[in-house]
Design a protein around this motif. Structure first.
Motif, mmCIF file in Angstrom:
data_model
loop_
_atom_site.group_PDB
_atom_site.id
_atom_site.type_symbol
_atom_site.label_atom_id
_atom_site.label_comp_id
_atom_site.label_asym_id
_atom_site.label_seq_id
_atom_site.Cartn_x
_atom_site.Cartn_y
_atom_site.Cartn_z
ATOM 1 N N VAL A 282 0.858 -1.184 0.000
ATOM 2 C CA VAL A 282 0.000 0.000 0.000
ATOM 3 C C VAL A 282 0.889 1.227 0.000
ATOM 4 O O VAL A 282 1.814 1.327 0.811
ATOM 5 C CB VAL A 282 -0.922 0.023 1.226
ATOM 6 C CG1 VAL A 282 -1.894 1.171 1.127
ATOM 7 C CG2 VAL A 282 -1.664 -1.278 1.347
ATOM 8 N N SER A 283 0.621 2.177 -0.915
ATOM 9 C CA SER A 283 1.544 3.305 -1.018
ATOM 10 C C SER A 283 1.039 4.550 -0.283
ATOM 11 O O SER A 283 1.842 5.340 0.190
ATOM 12 C CB SER A 283 1.801 3.632 -2.484
ATOM 13 O OG SER A 283 0.575 3.740 -3.150
ATOM 14 N N ASP A 284 -0.281 4.699 -0.155
ATOM 15 C CA ASP A 284 -0.803 5.879 0.517
ATOM 16 C C ASP A 284 -0.549 5.783 2.028
ATOM 17 O O ASP A 284 -0.953 4.801 2.653
ATOM 18 C CB ASP A 284 -2.298 5.998 0.241
ATOM 19 C CG ASP A 284 -2.883 7.218 0.913
ATOM 20 O OD1 ASP A 284 -2.320 8.310 0.711
ATOM 21 O OD2 ASP A 284 -3.869 7.086 1.660
ATOM 22 N N PRO A 285 0.142 6.777 2.640
ATOM 23 C CA PRO A 285 0.535 6.645 4.050
ATOM 24 C C PRO A 285 -0.639 6.468 5.007
ATOM 25 O O PRO A 285 -0.566 5.655 5.933
ATOM 26 C CB PRO A 285 1.260 7.958 4.337
ATOM 27 C CG PRO A 285 1.620 8.518 3.034
ATOM 28 C CD PRO A 285 0.645 8.021 2.039
ATOM 29 N N THR A 286 -1.753 7.187 4.783
ATOM 30 C CA THR A 286 -2.881 7.076 5.706
ATOM 31 C C THR A 286 -3.534 5.703 5.601
ATOM 32 O O THR A 286 -3.836 5.074 6.614
ATOM 33 C CB THR A 286 -3.924 8.165 5.397
ATOM 34 O OG1 THR A 286 -3.247 9.357 5.061
ATOM 35 C CG2 THR A 286 -4.809 8.396 6.582
ATOM 36 N N ASP A 287 -3.724 5.236 4.358
ATOM 37 C CA ASP A 287 -4.301 3.902 4.169
ATOM 38 C C ASP A 287 -3.396 2.830 4.758
ATOM 39 O O ASP A 287 -3.849 1.914 5.437
ATOM 40 C CB ASP A 287 -4.488 3.622 2.670
ATOM 41 C CG ASP A 287 -5.781 4.222 2.154
ATOM 42 O OD1 ASP A 287 -6.531 4.755 2.984
ATOM 43 O OD2 ASP A 287 -5.995 4.173 0.935
ATOM 44 N N ARG A 288 -2.087 2.986 4.468
ATOM 45 C CA ARG A 288 -1.121 2.006 4.970
ATOM 46 C C ARG A 288 -1.190 1.931 6.489
ATOM 47 O O ARG A 288 -1.204 0.849 7.076
ATOM 48 C CB ARG A 288 0.281 2.400 4.519
ATOM 49 C CG ARG A 288 1.333 1.405 4.899
ATOM 50 C CD ARG A 288 2.645 1.722 4.255
ATOM 51 N NE ARG A 288 3.117 3.037 4.643
ATOM 52 C CZ ARG A 288 3.929 3.774 3.903
ATOM 53 N NH1 ARG A 288 4.349 3.339 2.749
ATOM 54 N NH2 ARG A 288 4.327 4.939 4.336
ATOM 55 N N PHE B 148 -13.308 0.988 11.638
ATOM 56 C CA PHE B 148 -12.127 1.801 11.303
ATOM 57 C C PHE B 148 -11.747 1.655 9.843
ATOM 58 O O PHE B 148 -11.280 2.597 9.211
ATOM 59 C CB PHE B 148 -10.944 1.397 12.178
ATOM 60 C CG PHE B 148 -11.122 1.774 13.611
ATOM 61 C CD1 PHE B 148 -11.086 3.095 14.007
ATOM 62 C CD2 PHE B 148 -11.329 0.802 14.562
ATOM 63 C CE1 PHE B 148 -11.258 3.442 15.308
ATOM 64 C CE2 PHE B 148 -11.499 1.145 15.886
ATOM 65 C CZ PHE B 148 -11.467 2.472 16.258
ATOM 66 N N LEU B 149 -11.932 0.408 9.322
ATOM 67 C CA LEU B 149 -11.594 0.194 7.911
ATOM 68 C C LEU B 149 -12.620 0.831 6.992
ATOM 69 O O LEU B 149 -12.293 1.316 5.923
ATOM 70 C CB LEU B 149 -11.564 -1.306 7.611
ATOM 71 C CG LEU B 149 -10.375 -2.099 8.059
ATOM 72 C CD1 LEU B 149 -10.632 -3.558 7.815
ATOM 73 C CD2 LEU B 149 -9.155 -1.656 7.304
ATOM 74 N N TRP B 150 -13.889 0.800 7.430
ATOM 75 C CA TRP B 150 -14.973 1.120 6.512
ATOM 76 C C TRP B 150 -15.051 2.615 6.213
ATOM 77 O O TRP B 150 -15.171 3.029 5.080
ATOM 78 C CB TRP B 150 -16.287 0.602 7.083
ATOM 79 C CG TRP B 150 -17.410 0.664 6.114
ATOM 80 C CD1 TRP B 150 -18.514 1.438 6.198
ATOM 81 C CD2 TRP B 150 -17.527 -0.066 4.905
ATOM 82 N NE1 TRP B 150 -19.313 1.237 5.128
ATOM 83 C CE2 TRP B 150 -18.726 0.316 4.304
ATOM 84 C CE3 TRP B 150 -16.722 -1.007 4.250
ATOM 85 C CZ2 TRP B 150 -19.148 -0.207 3.090
ATOM 86 C CZ3 TRP B 150 -17.150 -1.515 3.055
ATOM 87 C CH2 TRP B 150 -18.337 -1.126 2.487
ATOM 88 N N LYS B 151 -14.984 3.430 7.284
ATOM 89 C CA LYS B 151 -15.155 4.865 7.032
ATOM 90 C C LYS B 151 -13.821 5.479 6.626
ATOM 91 O O LYS B 151 -12.783 5.194 7.199
ATOM 92 C CB LYS B 151 -15.750 5.563 8.257
ATOM 93 C CG LYS B 151 -15.013 5.353 9.544
ATOM 94 C CD LYS B 151 -15.713 6.070 10.667
ATOM 95 C CE LYS B 151 -14.939 5.921 11.950
ATOM 96 N NZ LYS B 151 -15.722 5.533 13.088
ATOM 97 N N ASP B 152 -13.862 6.315 5.631
ATOM 98 C CA ASP B 152 -12.627 6.929 5.121
ATOM 99 C C ASP B 152 -12.366 8.260 5.819
ATOM 100 O O ASP B 152 -13.271 9.009 6.073
ATOM 101 C CB ASP B 152 -12.738 7.154 3.616
ATOM 102 C CG ASP B 152 -12.659 5.833 2.882
ATOM 103 O OD1 ASP B 152 -11.768 5.042 3.215
ATOM 104 O OD2 ASP B 152 -13.507 5.576 2.010
#
Lengths: 216, 232
Positions: free
Chosen positions: A131-137, B228-232
């Motif tokens: 995963v490259s996006d820091p927040t998603d990662r 936590f995963l679901w909401k962006d």
């Protein structure tokens, strides 16, 4: 000044345990003989790994609660150090097993459990790379880190106790407590646990601070 | 206040019901999901049948058990990887507007459990038909299949949510899910080994209680972590 005293303290404790662990007298036991000194080097690795990975898991929970990227960086670096300690623990255990069980890898329940536990954490690293996006990662790896810690604990502490295992403390074998009758070994063992754990925390915080600087 | 609370509670149950209905409708409309999983199951069992042959003595009991569980695990993976990616594009935002994350994960868990337990029982019957049945205690074995599907679903639904959000390729799902479900797989295969040997259920109380506690842990984790995963 005193706030940072734990850093040199960890080095002093480790040097003391290496010196005392090699020189001081140990109980004379059949089969184990001098390999009992591995207690000072192998077991502190696992203690340190479990403590540091627990801290990483707590940092992950804190990240999910606050969404502060700092906690994710700390959690990641704590996990890296935990993996390093796990590899070292596995290697020292294999060297010990060579001289006591006769083979480096005999498929013991404890060996299989710890190897699989490390595999879970390698997957954690793969997830972070993918995963490259820091927040998603940060979000995904925090969720996975909590899952991984909860899968690691039964692999290391519950399943080896339910199957046949040669490892001390499992499968009906006595743990190390019954070996050191005069508690001389505890004088070295507990400082070793504290010293290695502090060194691991020091390493992790150094790398996390470097990451934080890079982030800016 | 209490009326409002009751109202919202019943509303939540209603939403779960609607979401479940939607799951059935979705799979009824797009049949590829089911047919791919069934064909995968059939194809892998047929391959082993061609390689090993139907003679009962060709496979020892531990080997029979472990091959069955490997096939069932990967076919469950096949169907669970699509849990979220089978939804039409850009529906996430719409769902998060009309309902909450807990209802979504609850509906997904129930629907996946129904799906995977049917798949597992079907897989067992195909396997037994092609490679010879070695099970002596059939009710306990069916129980182990149902418990196995419950434990796989409770862990892998959350993992498929991670894989879906991370990137939509299914390759990462297998590698994320495989190590996490190992503790349950060990216990499940022990339980089904007991069933194959024809042991009474009272011998396996230990395994059943451990599996149930692992399921409870993973379901509560799914409920805690999925929002936590679901909401962006």
């Amino acid at each position: 000044m005193l706030k940072n005293a734990w850093k040199p303290l960890s080095l002093i404790l480790i040097l003391y345990t290496i010196w005392a662990g090699m020189i001081w007298e140990t109980p004379r036991l059949p089969i184990l003989n001098e390999t009992i000194r591995n207690l000072y080097f192998h077991v502190p690795m696992w203690f340190g790994m479990i403590i540091i990975l627990l801290v990483a898991c707590i940092y992950s929970i804190m990240y999910l609660n606050t969404k502060n990227i700092k906690y994710d960086i700390y959690s990641n670096q704590m996990t890296n150090v935990g993996i390093l300690f796990g590899i070292l623990g596995l290697v020292t255990g294999m060297i010990w097993a060579k001289y006591t069980w006769g083979e480096m890898w005999s498929g013991d329940a404890k060996q299989k459990g710890s190897a699989w536990g490390l595999f879970i954490y390698f997957v954690y690293l793969i997830l972070r790379y993918s995963v490259s996006d820091p927040t998603d990662r940060a979000k995904f790896s925090s969720v996975y880190n909590i899952l991984a810690y909860l899968a690691l604990v039964p692999l290391l502490f519950i399943f080896p106790r339910m199957q046949d295992s040669l490892h001390p403390g499992n499968g009906g074998n006595p743990g190390f407590n019954s070996y050191d009758l005069d508690s001389r070994m505890r004088m070295i063992f507990y400082p070793a646990v504290i010293g290695w754990t502090l060194l691991g925390v020091w390493l992790a915080t150094l790398r996390a601070r470097l990451d934080l600087v890079r982030e800016k | 206040m209490t009326i409002n609370l009751l109202k919202s509670k019943s509303k939540q149950f209603y939403f779960i019901f609607v979401l479940l209905k939607k799951e059935f409708a979705l799979d009824n409309k797009k049949k590829q999901n089911w047919s791919v999983a069934l064909l995968y199951l059939f194809g892998s069992i047929f391959t082993i049948y061609l390689l090993v042959g139907q003679n009962k003595n060709n496979l020892s009991i531990p080997l029979w058990n472990s091959i069955l569980w490997v096939i069932l695990f990967f076919s469950a993976m096949q169907i669970l990887a699509n849990t979220f990616s089978k939804e039409p594009k850009n529906r996430d935002f719409y769902y998060s507007q009309i309902t909450n994350a807990e209802s979504i994960i609850f509906a997904k868990l129930i629907y996946n459990f129904i799906q995977v337990s049917i798949l597992f029982v079907a897989g067992y019957f195909i396997f037994a038909f092609m490679l010879g049945n070695q099970v002596q205690n059939l009710p306990l074995f069916i129980l182990s299949l149902v418990l196995g599907s419950a434990s796989y679903v409770s862990t892998l639904t959350l993992v498929s949510a991670i894989a879906y959000k991370a990137n939509s390729n299914n390759g990462i799902m297998a590698i994320l899910g495989l190590p996490i479900v190992l503790p349950t797989t060990l216990e499940i295969s022990q339980l089904s080994k007991n069933a194959i040997d024809g042991l009474d259920i009272s011998v396996s109380y230990d395994e059943i209680s451990i599996i149930c506690s692992l399921i409870a842990i993973s379901i509560s984790l799914a409920f805690l972590l999925f929002p936590f995963l679901w909401k962006d």
